[in-house]
Motif scaffolding. Structure first.
Motif, PDB file in Angstrom:
ATOM      1  N   GLN A 100       0.870  -1.143  -0.031  1.00  0.00           N
ATOM      2  CA  GLN A 100      -0.163   0.000   0.046  1.00  0.00           C
ATOM      3  C   GLN A 100       0.874   1.268  -0.048  1.00  0.00           C
ATOM      4  O   GLN A 100       2.145   1.389   0.335  1.00  0.00           O
ATOM      5  N   PHE A 101       0.328   2.294  -0.472  1.00  0.00           N
ATOM      6  CA  PHE A 101       1.095   3.514  -0.533  1.00  0.00           C
ATOM      7  C   PHE A 101       0.349   4.728  -0.255  1.00  0.00           C
ATOM      8  O   PHE A 101      -0.988   4.981  -0.668  1.00  0.00           O
ATOM      9  N   ILE A 102       0.718   5.577   0.747  1.00  0.00           N
ATOM     10  CA  ILE A 102      -0.176   6.496   1.156  1.00  0.00           C
ATOM     11  C   ILE A 102      -0.084   7.970   0.271  1.00  0.00           C
ATOM     12  O   ILE A 102      -0.559   8.933   0.323  1.00  0.00           O
ATOM     13  N   ASP A 103       1.348   7.937  -0.182  1.00  0.00           N
ATOM     14  CA  ASP A 103       1.481   9.164  -1.233  1.00  0.00           C
ATOM     15  C   ASP A 103       2.750   9.041  -2.232  1.00  0.00           C
ATOM     16  O   ASP A 103       3.199   7.732  -2.269  1.00  0.00           O
ATOM     17  N   LYS A 104       3.200   9.852  -2.929  1.00  0.00           N
ATOM     18  CA  LYS A 104       4.157   9.792  -3.907  1.00  0.00           C
ATOM     19  C   LYS A 104       5.438   9.419  -3.369  1.00  0.00           C
ATOM     20  O   LYS A 104       6.094   8.543  -3.809  1.00  0.00           O
ATOM     21  N   ALA A 141      -0.649  11.462  -7.148  1.00  0.00           N
ATOM     22  CA  ALA A 141       0.000  12.802  -7.864  1.00  0.00           C
ATOM     23  C   ALA A 141      -0.181  12.775  -9.216  1.00  0.00           C
ATOM     24  O   ALA A 141       0.622  12.973 -10.090  1.00  0.00           O
ATOM     25  N   GLY A 142      -1.445  12.579  -9.641  1.00  0.00           N
ATOM     26  CA  GLY A 142      -2.007  12.594 -10.956  1.00  0.00           C
ATOM     27  C   GLY A 142      -1.497  11.421 -11.862  1.00  0.00           C
ATOM     28  O   GLY A 142      -1.683  11.344 -13.015  1.00  0.00           O
ATOM     29  N   GLU A 143      -0.894  10.284 -11.289  1.00  0.00           N
ATOM     30  CA  GLU A 143      -0.383   9.186 -11.947  1.00  0.00           C
ATOM     31  C   GLU A 143      -0.969   7.991 -11.668  1.00  0.00           C
ATOM     32  O   GLU A 143      -0.962   7.682 -10.387  1.00  0.00           O
ATOM     33  N   CYS A 144      -1.402   7.122 -12.223  1.00  0.00           N
ATOM     34  CA  CYS A 144      -1.838   5.512 -11.713  1.00  0.00           C
ATOM     35  C   CYS A 144      -0.506   4.779 -11.190  1.00  0.00           C
ATOM     36  O   CYS A 144       0.618   5.043 -11.724  1.00  0.00           O
ATOM     37  N   VAL A 145      -0.720   4.323 -10.035  1.00  0.00           N
ATOM     38  CA  VAL A 145       0.133   3.580  -9.249  1.00  0.00           C
ATOM     39  C   VAL A 145       1.023   2.769  -9.917  1.00  0.00           C
ATOM     40  O   VAL A 145       2.270   2.728  -9.917  1.00  0.00           O
TER      41      VAL A 145
END
Length: 285
Positions: A100-104, A141-145
């Motif tokens: 999981q990722f909470i931010d860029k 941040a505007g991009e698919c993970v």
């Protein structure tokens, strides 16, 4: 493209009788397996306490090849032991089971980790895969993970294990995803989704695709057993997926029956095999 199974499909049987389960899988017609270990901080192997030599011998006796193992958690504190075990067992790869990722910033930090672990895998003659769920199709941040992961990892150090079911439930056409990521994909996971549950298909319904998906939020997503059916009995366009995967030179399609409509784990695998045998472009050798 060769066909195998993810051993999560037979988790109850495997826990009760590991070596007997491998023999049963082989008898059904599956010759390639991927293990899973959700306790890799305690057991470097396949989560059952089985030693690498016993696993190697059991695979050989069943005529089965271990194409990989999902590792959870995967970090630099346990990866040396994990790789030593699987190199001895003859496993060809390990995979990031879920992340999981909470931010860029956290996403890019994990990408750097994947590169480092991938380098260690390469030194053992193995590969590192990243297995997706639905939330890799959220936007940070505007991009698919998943786009970010692919762009910030080295192709020779990280390969994608595309789970077509979770891709679809993340709002992306699996065929389009295969075409998009192409040669970065080495393995597919194939499940199926029942027509009767189609109103629950979109996992972004009622959720913000741009909001952080931390572990707590991810774990709260309610996935019901009814949302799975035997491969080939649901709405997924499996033949089109196979054709696209062969165009991309994907090596394996692994059947993963998290749940199913039939009674036993082996019944579900037999049904999936019956359905897949009617399709073109699969190698059962």
């Amino acid at each position: 493209m060769r066909v195998g199974i993810q051993m999560f499909s037979v988790r109850e049987s495997f826990n009760a009788d590991p070596l007997g389960t491998l023999q049963r899988i082989s008898a059904i017609g599956y010759k390639y397996v991927e293990f899973f270990n959700h306790h890799a901080d305690q057991d470097p192997g396949i989560g059952s306490g089985m030693g690498s030599a016993e696993l190697r011998q059991g695979l050989r006796a069943a005529g089965i090849v271990a194409v990989g193992c999902h590792i959870k958690p995967l970090d630099e504190g346990n990866v040396a032991d994990v790789l030593a075990y699987h190199a001895d067992a003859g496993t060809k790869s390990i995979a990031v089971a879920v992340d999981q990722f909470i931010d860029k910033a956290s996403l890019l930090e994990r990408c750097m980790l994947y590169n480092r672990v991938g380098e260690k895998c390469r030194s053992h003659g193995m590969k590192l895969y990243y297995h997706n769920h639905f939330h890799e199709f959220q936007v940070i941040a505007g991009e698919c993970v998943l786009d970010t992961i692919v762009a910030n990892t080295e192709p020779e150090l990280l390969t994608i294990e595309l789970d077509t079911y979770w891709t679809m439930r993340g709002g992306v056409d699996p065929v389009a995803a295969i075409e998009r990521y192409g040669s970065r994909i080495g393995i597919l996971h194939q499940k199926d989704f029942p027509l009767s549950e189609v109103s629950h298909l979109d996992l972004w319904a009622g959720r913000d695709r741009n909001a952080p998906m931390d572990k707590e939020t991810f774990d709260r997503v309610n996935i019901r057993p009814e949302e799975f059916v035997e491969v080939g009995d649901g709405i997924m366009k499996v033949q089109e997926i196979i054709a696209a995967a062969n165009q991309a030179n994907v090596s394996y399609m692994l059947v993963e029956q998290d749940h199913g409509h039939l009674k036993t784990e082996f019944d579900r695998l037999e049904r999936a095999r019956e359905n897949l045998k009617r399709m073109q472009g699969l190698d059962w050798s």
